[in-house]
Write a protein that holds these residues in place. Structure first.
Motif, short mmCIF file in Angstrom:
data_model
loop_
_atom_site.label_atom_id
_atom_site.label_comp_id
_atom_site.label_asym_id
_atom_site.label_seq_id
_atom_site.Cartn_x
_atom_site.Cartn_y
_atom_site.Cartn_z
N ALA A 378 32.89 -11.65 13.66
CA ALA A 378 34.01 -12.56 13.41
C ALA A 378 35.23 -12.02 14.15
CB ALA A 378 34.30 -12.68 11.91
N GLU A 379 35.64 -12.72 15.22
CA GLU A 379 36.78 -12.24 16.00
C GLU A 379 38.08 -12.86 15.48
OE1 GLU A 379 38.31 -11.69 20.64
OE2 GLU A 379 36.61 -13.00 20.20
N VAL A 380 39.10 -12.04 15.45
CA VAL A 380 40.45 -12.53 15.12
C VAL A 380 40.97 -13.28 16.35
CG1 VAL A 380 42.81 -11.91 14.53
CG2 VAL A 380 40.89 -10.67 13.48
N ASN A 397 34.49 -16.85 12.67
CA ASN A 397 33.25 -16.90 11.90
C ASN A 397 33.55 -16.63 10.43
OD1 ASN A 397 30.73 -17.46 13.36
ND2 ASN A 397 31.31 -15.72 14.64
N VAL A 398 32.71 -17.14 9.56
CA VAL A 398 32.85 -16.88 8.13
C VAL A 398 32.32 -15.47 7.83
CG1 VAL A 398 32.15 -17.62 5.82
CG2 VAL A 398 32.58 -19.33 7.62
N LEU A 399 33.07 -14.73 7.03
CA LEU A 399 32.61 -13.40 6.60
C LEU A 399 31.62 -13.58 5.45
CD1 LEU A 399 36.03 -11.46 6.58
CD2 LEU A 399 34.37 -11.67 8.44
N LEU A 400 30.47 -12.95 5.57
CA LEU A 400 29.41 -13.12 4.58
C LEU A 400 29.24 -11.83 3.79
CD1 LEU A 400 26.84 -14.98 6.83
CD2 LEU A 400 28.48 -15.97 5.22
N PRO A 401 29.51 -11.85 2.48
CA PRO A 401 29.32 -10.65 1.66
C PRO A 401 27.85 -10.26 1.62
CG PRO A 401 29.83 -12.55 0.28
CD PRO A 401 30.00 -12.99 1.70
#
Length: 472
Positions: A378-380, A397-401
């Motif tokens: 996931a790029e800023v 991108n969505v961060l996925l725990p």
């Protein structure tokens, strides 16, 4: 800078009708006043001529007609011995927003609104110390300045954005409405930007529907080009909120630059307690996925998660609500982390759901991106958007725990189960898995196959006894 002021002053010397001196000197029907090309009145009086060859006709009391009735092809010229000064010459910007009889350009309700704006300024600054941003004094100083003045209706409309701001933040909001330099509406073309006294830029948009409407940020200029002796005022229908005085929801509702965050906003507002946390916590960092980030969740993500959490019919029901809330919490840090902290070497941080996210630096995907990556993929893409209680970084991108990639069977089988469990229960659940294997290792295909069920898409709720419970 002052071209419109000079043009207005010149227009104040021209009437759109022919007025010979006899119209003014007529003892019965003598003309007393007339409206000039700049829509202001001039007043005629008769008095004693200053010199024998003068006329004794005075315009606005101090400009005498010294040579009258010079015919030209389309009218008449009177030579006067003083420059006519339109009313704005004696008014500062502060006078305009304070005057019970503001300029004729404004409709009546806006006149009242601007007087209320002055009252708002007084209210904001009545307890401010000498080091605060002193807008009233600036608006009364020589200038020149351009002011985008919201009506009081605009202040009421945006009251929810302003009510929790402290004096410093209110000062920031107000200074965001003032630009050094004089900019008439004619130069505020589409895409033009100006830097305010607050330090941030405002951007202008021209509406292409033929109305000639100009917008500043997302607010409409409803009355442009009110002149003052120290600048110019444009009346607008909303309050301009700089990034540092916006809350998270001002940012997520803003689709500027095609980085639309409305889906993130949509998911957040499902949870009132989470909304309160985001509004009330003094320091937060939010990694906000774009709409495309949510839409691009693909087959590499557990399908049931992508469907049920983000696009399925259960989004507002209790079935997967805790999962979605946990996922959203995984995008928020309880501290402020600007991008400079990461580029200076910050490697990881713990989110509101008590899981770590990892930062790495790499090659930017696009020229305007940052090369800062969260959890590797996931790029800023837009960093350091200030909000009232922290900072927002937009990510692609969505961060996925971690649980997204774990089934229930994984949890009871893992030598490193979730952090929520105390150590002894971690071991117990591993033993539970061993117990399950023992129970089912001789089971035939028609038996109740719990391991396969716990590894299937689900969803299921499992009440898992510890091995200590089995021993009991």
């Amino acid at each position: 800078m002052w071209k419109d002021h000079l043009e207005d002053l010149l227009n104040y010397h021209v009437l759109p009708i022919v007025v010979p001196s006899s119209n003014i000197t007529d003892p019965i029907d003598g003309l007393k006043k007339s409206t000039t090309l700049n829509n202001e009145e001039i007043i005629f009086t008769l008095g004693e001529a200053t010199d024998e060859e003068d006329t004794g006709i005075f315009v606005n009391t101090d400009a005498e007609v010294i040579d009258a009735d010079i015919d030209i092809i389309n009218g008449i010229v009177h030579v006067i011995d003083n420059v006519l000064l339109p009313p704005w010459v004696n008014k500062t910007i502060l006078d305009i927003v304070s005057d019970e009889n503001p300029p004729a350009e404004l409709p009546d309700d806006v006149n009242v609104d601007l007087v209320k704006l002055d009252e708002t300024l007084e209210e904001v600054f009545k307890e401010a110390g000498p080091d605060e941003f002193d807008l009233p004094n600036i608006l009364d100083s020589p200038g020149g300045y351009t002011v985008f003045a919201p009506t009081s209706a605009a202040f009421l409309k945006d009251a929810s954005k302003l009510e929790d701001l402290n004096i410093d933040q209110l000062s920031s909001v107000l200074s965001y409405h003032v630009v050094e330099g004089v900019y008439p509406e004619s130069v505020l073309v589409d895409g033009f930007t100006l830097t305010t006294l607050q330090g941030e830029k405002i951007r202008f948009t021209s509406i292409t529907d033929g109305s000639g409407t100009t917008m500043v940020n997302d607010e409409t200029i409803i009355t442009p080009n009110i002149l003052a002796n120290n600048g110019i005022v444009h009346v607008i229908d909303g309050v301009l909120i700089p990034d540092g005085s916006k809350d998270l929801f001002d940012v997520t509702a803003d689709d500027e630059d095609d980085e639309d965050l409305s889906l993130f906003d949509k998911y957040i507002v499902i949870y009132p307690d989470f909304v309160d946390t985001l509004n009330d916590d003094k320091e937060i960092t939010v990694f906000a996925p774009t709409n495309d980030a949510f839409k691009n969740l693909g087959s590499d993500v557990a399908p049931v998660v992508a469907f049920n959490l983000l696009t399925g019919p259960n989004i507002t029901t209790t079935m997967w609500k805790d999962h979605l809330e946990d996922l959203l919490n995984y995008h928020v840090l309880p501290i402020v982390v600007p991008s400079s902290n990461i580029t200076d070497g910050l490697k990881k941080s713990t989110t509101l759901n008590n899981e770590e996210i990892i930062f790495t630096l790499g090659e930017a995907t696009n020229e305007e991106d940052t090369g800062i990556f969260v959890n590797t993929d996931a790029e800023v893409i837009d960093a350091d958007i200030d909000i009232i209680n922290g900072i927002v970084h937009v990510i692609d991108n969505v961060l996925l725990p971690p649980w997204v990639n774990k089934t229930i069977l994984d949890i009871v089988s893992d030598e490193n189960p979730p952090a929520e469990l105390p150590d002894d229960v971690n071991v117990d659940l591993v033993k539970l898995n061993e117990t399950l294997e023992e129970v089912f290792k001789e089971a035939g295909p028609n038996e109740f196959d719990l391991p396969n069920i716990l590894d299937s898409p689900g969803g299921y709720t499992v009440f898992a006894p510890t091995s200590a419970a089995f021993l009991e």
